[in-house]
Design a protein around this motif. Structure first.
Motif, PDB file in Angstrom:
ATOM      1  N   ALA A  29      21.882   0.330  -1.974  1.00 21.00           N
ATOM      2  CA  ALA A  29      21.750  -0.329  -3.273  1.00 21.00           C
ATOM      3  C   ALA A  29      20.296  -0.377  -3.720  1.00 21.00           C
ATOM      4  O   ALA A  29      19.982  -0.121  -4.891  1.00 21.00           O
ATOM      5  CB  ALA A  29      22.324  -1.748  -3.197  1.00 21.00           C
ATOM      6  N   GLN A  30      19.387  -0.677  -2.786  1.00 22.22           N
ATOM      7  CA  GLN A  30      17.989  -0.876  -3.157  1.00 22.22           C
ATOM      8  C   GLN A  30      17.184   0.423  -3.208  1.00 22.22           C
ATOM      9  O   GLN A  30      16.383   0.625  -4.122  1.00 22.22           O
ATOM     10  CB  GLN A  30      17.329  -1.825  -2.154  1.00 22.22           C
ATOM     11  CG  GLN A  30      17.915  -3.228  -2.169  1.00 22.22           C
ATOM     12  CD  GLN A  30      17.261  -4.116  -1.134  1.00 22.22           C
ATOM     13  OE1 GLN A  30      16.145  -4.592  -1.314  1.00 22.22           O
ATOM     14  NE2 GLN A  30      17.949  -4.344  -0.033  1.00 22.22           N
ATOM     15  N   LEU A  31      17.398   1.283  -2.234  1.00 20.53           N
ATOM     16  CA  LEU A  31      16.562   2.475  -2.121  1.00 20.53           C
ATOM     17  C   LEU A  31      17.044   3.639  -2.976  1.00 20.53           C
ATOM     18  O   LEU A  31      16.242   4.469  -3.397  1.00 20.53           O
ATOM     19  CB  LEU A  31      16.495   2.934  -0.658  1.00 20.53           C
ATOM     20  CG  LEU A  31      15.761   2.007   0.307  1.00 20.53           C
ATOM     21  CD1 LEU A  31      15.918   2.517   1.735  1.00 20.53           C
ATOM     22  CD2 LEU A  31      14.289   1.900  -0.043  1.00 20.53           C
ATOM     23  N   ILE A  59      10.233   1.558 -13.274  1.00 29.55           N
ATOM     24  CA  ILE A  59      10.466   2.359 -12.073  1.00 29.55           C
ATOM     25  C   ILE A  59       9.680   1.791 -10.898  1.00 29.55           C
ATOM     26  O   ILE A  59      10.191   1.682  -9.771  1.00 29.55           O
ATOM     27  CB  ILE A  59      10.075   3.829 -12.330  1.00 29.55           C
ATOM     28  CG1 ILE A  59      11.062   4.472 -13.315  1.00 29.55           C
ATOM     29  CG2 ILE A  59      10.039   4.615 -11.025  1.00 29.55           C
ATOM     30  CD1 ILE A  59      10.662   5.856 -13.779  1.00 29.55           C
ATOM     31  N   LEU A  60       8.439   1.389 -11.155  1.00 30.57           N
ATOM     32  CA  LEU A  60       7.603   0.810 -10.111  1.00 30.57           C
ATOM     33  C   LEU A  60       8.242  -0.448  -9.527  1.00 30.57           C
ATOM     34  O   LEU A  60       8.343  -0.610  -8.302  1.00 30.57           O
ATOM     35  CB  LEU A  60       6.222   0.479 -10.676  1.00 30.57           C
ATOM     36  CG  LEU A  60       5.259  -0.261  -9.743  1.00 30.57           C
ATOM     37  CD1 LEU A  60       4.781   0.662  -8.631  1.00 30.57           C
ATOM     38  CD2 LEU A  60       4.058  -0.811 -10.515  1.00 30.57           C
ATOM     39  N   VAL A  98      10.270  -3.797   6.185  1.00 27.39           N
ATOM     40  CA  VAL A  98       9.739  -2.791   7.108  1.00 27.39           C
ATOM     41  C   VAL A  98       9.981  -1.391   6.543  1.00 27.39           C
ATOM     42  O   VAL A  98       9.077  -0.539   6.528  1.00 27.39           O
ATOM     43  CB  VAL A  98      10.395  -2.934   8.500  1.00 27.39           C
ATOM     44  CG1 VAL A  98       9.973  -1.779   9.401  1.00 27.39           C
ATOM     45  CG2 VAL A  98      10.002  -4.254   9.135  1.00 27.39           C
ATOM     46  N   VAL A  99      11.194  -1.153   6.053  1.00 27.10           N
ATOM     47  CA  VAL A  99      11.547   0.164   5.507  1.00 27.10           C
ATOM     48  C   VAL A  99      10.683   0.495   4.299  1.00 27.10           C
ATOM     49  O   VAL A  99      10.222   1.638   4.133  1.00 27.10           O
ATOM     50  CB  VAL A  99      13.038   0.206   5.132  1.00 27.10           C
ATOM     51  CG1 VAL A  99      13.379   1.502   4.387  1.00 27.10           C
ATOM     52  CG2 VAL A  99      13.909   0.064   6.375  1.00 27.10           C
ATOM     53  N   TYR A 100      10.416  -0.508   3.452  1.00 23.41           N
ATOM     54  CA  TYR A 100       9.696  -0.258   2.202  1.00 23.41           C
ATOM     55  C   TYR A 100       8.228   0.077   2.407  1.00 23.41           C
ATOM     56  O   TYR A 100       7.594   0.622   1.501  1.00 23.41           O
ATOM     57  CB  TYR A 100       9.821  -1.469   1.269  1.00 23.41           C
ATOM     58  CG  TYR A 100      10.984  -1.363   0.320  1.00 23.41           C
ATOM     59  CD1 TYR A 100      10.853  -0.725  -0.913  1.00 23.41           C
ATOM     60  CD2 TYR A 100      12.224  -1.890   0.642  1.00 23.41           C
ATOM     61  CE1 TYR A 100      11.917  -0.619  -1.781  1.00 23.41           C
ATOM     62  CE2 TYR A 100      13.300  -1.791  -0.215  1.00 23.41           C
ATOM     63  CZ  TYR A 100      13.138  -1.156  -1.438  1.00 23.41           C
ATOM     64  OH  TYR A 100      14.198  -1.040  -2.295  1.00 23.41           O
ATOM     65  N   PRO A 128       6.016   3.957  -1.576  1.00 24.25           N
ATOM     66  CA  PRO A 128       5.159   4.963  -2.227  1.00 24.25           C
ATOM     67  C   PRO A 128       5.879   6.289  -2.459  1.00 24.25           C
ATOM     68  O   PRO A 128       5.652   6.951  -3.480  1.00 24.25           O
ATOM     69  CB  PRO A 128       3.987   5.124  -1.250  1.00 24.25           C
ATOM     70  CG  PRO A 128       4.458   4.551   0.041  1.00 24.25           C
ATOM     71  CD  PRO A 128       5.445   3.495  -0.302  1.00 24.25           C
ATOM     72  N   LEU A 129       6.756   6.667  -1.537  1.00 28.91           N
ATOM     73  CA  LEU A 129       7.502   7.915  -1.709  1.00 28.91           C
ATOM     74  C   LEU A 129       8.478   7.804  -2.871  1.00 28.91           C
ATOM     75  O   LEU A 129       8.648   8.753  -3.654  1.00 28.91           O
ATOM     76  CB  LEU A 129       8.247   8.261  -0.423  1.00 28.91           C
ATOM     77  CG  LEU A 129       7.373   8.488   0.818  1.00 28.91           C
ATOM     78  CD1 LEU A 129       8.246   8.747   2.039  1.00 28.91           C
ATOM     79  CD2 LEU A 129       6.409   9.645   0.591  1.00 28.91           C
ATOM     80  N   SER A 130       9.104   6.647  -3.011  1.00 29.12           N
ATOM     81  CA  SER A 130      10.082   6.435  -4.082  1.00 29.12           C
ATOM     82  C   SER A 130       9.406   6.428  -5.447  1.00 29.12           C
ATOM     83  O   SER A 130       9.908   7.018  -6.412  1.00 29.12           O
ATOM     84  CB  SER A 130      10.827   5.114  -3.844  1.00 29.12           C
ATOM     85  OG  SER A 130      11.901   4.966  -4.743  1.00 29.12           O
TER      86      SER A 130
END
Length: 308
Positions: free
Chosen positions: A54-56, A81-82, A115-117, A122-124
């Protein structure tokens, strides 16, 4: 006046203060995060997978479509988007509790997501911003380096989070005493900081508040809707759906605002979007949580009367 060409005034000292506030926010979250909270990946893998999807994936993708549908100027589009690519905000657990949701799951969602973010954010931003037909030009102009963003994000949110988790694991009593004051102080400091930043550039804010308010209103509704829809379609229980709704709908817009000034030179559209998002998501989240709690109590009362 083209908002894509407006640059907001923001001193280096204020930038440092913002980074400190964001670091305190992450420290406050981590002080309330036990190592066992990360076990949600093993205990409830489906719920965790749904939260990450949902988030990524879904939130940035739907945000991308929303910016096209609203035909926003480049800096406004990139601002949305940011924010969509930022990690969840630290008030998601407060709102989940107020709505009667699964707070323990919300805490675990936030722990894993932050942790994942550190790597994903930055990649997203680079991926979705680079796809946008107009916002991609801004990324080209600023020469956004995902590795440089990753380094700064690791320092601002990764390091305080690691310190907080370590303190919680080593000195749980100390963490329990200081966690609540740190979280509330940092939250109030962030709100005050955002208000001050907008007030310091009031003419720009007034000139564009109409289109920004509409865009942020739609985006917030979409973000909450994505979390709710994924939870319902994924077969989660009512309390878990509430946790996922707020985990997806409440973003760390303060971190987004910091990135705007650190990497985009305080670009007007992006800064106003991130600043207003930081205020509006608390207002909208509190309204939804309060209404949801009342609705749940009403339904529980109706069932009790029917059973009697």
């Amino acid at each position: 006046m083209n908002i894509d060409e407006v640059v907001l005034n923001f001193s280096p000292g204020s930038m440092t203060a913002l980074n400190v506030v964001i670091g305190l926010i992450m420290l406050g979250i981590a002080l309330d995060t036990a190592p066992s909270d990360f076990a949600v990946v093993r205990r409830a893998p489906r719920a965790m997978l749904l939260a990450l999807v949902a988030q990524l994936v879904l939130l940035p993708a739907v945000t991308f479509g929303l910016t096209l549908a609203l035909d926003l100027q480049a800096s406004l589009a990139l601002g949305l988007i940011l924010v969509a690519c930022c990690p969840p905000g630290n008030v998601s657990q407060v709102l989940t509790y107020r709505a009667g949701g699964n707070v323990a799951l919300s805490v675990s969602f936030t722990a894993v997501a932050n942790v994942v973010y550190i790597v994903a954010m930055p990649l997203s931003i680079a991926f979705w911003g680079g796809l946008h037909p107009t916002a991609s030009a801004i990324l080209t102009e600023v020469s956004l380096d995902p590795l440089e963003v990753l380094r700064d994000v690791a320092l601002v949110i990764g390091l305080p989070f690691a310190v907080g988790v370590g303190v919680r694991a080593r000195w749980p009593r100390l963490a329990a005493r200081v966690q609540r004051p740190v979280r509330w102080f940092s939250l109030l400091a962030l709100v005050g900081f955002i208000v001050a930043a907008l007030a310091g550039n009031f003419s720009v804010f007034v000139a564009y508040i109409g289109v920004v308010a509409l865009a942020v209103f739609c985006h917030e509704a979409v973000a909450l809707g994505v979390g709710y829809g994924v939870g319902r379609l994924g077969g989660l229980g009512p309390r878990e759906v509430k946790a996922l709704t707020f985990e997806t709908g409440i973003r760390n817009a303060g971190l987004g605002l910091g990135l705007v000034f650190a990497f985009f030179g305080g670009l007007g559209g992006m800064a106003v979007v991130a600043g207003w998002w930081g205020i509006w998501d608390i207002i909208a989240g509190l309204a939804l949580a309060t209404a949801w709690a009342r609705w749940s109590r009403s339904r529980a009362g109706d069932r009790s009367e029917a059973a009697a």
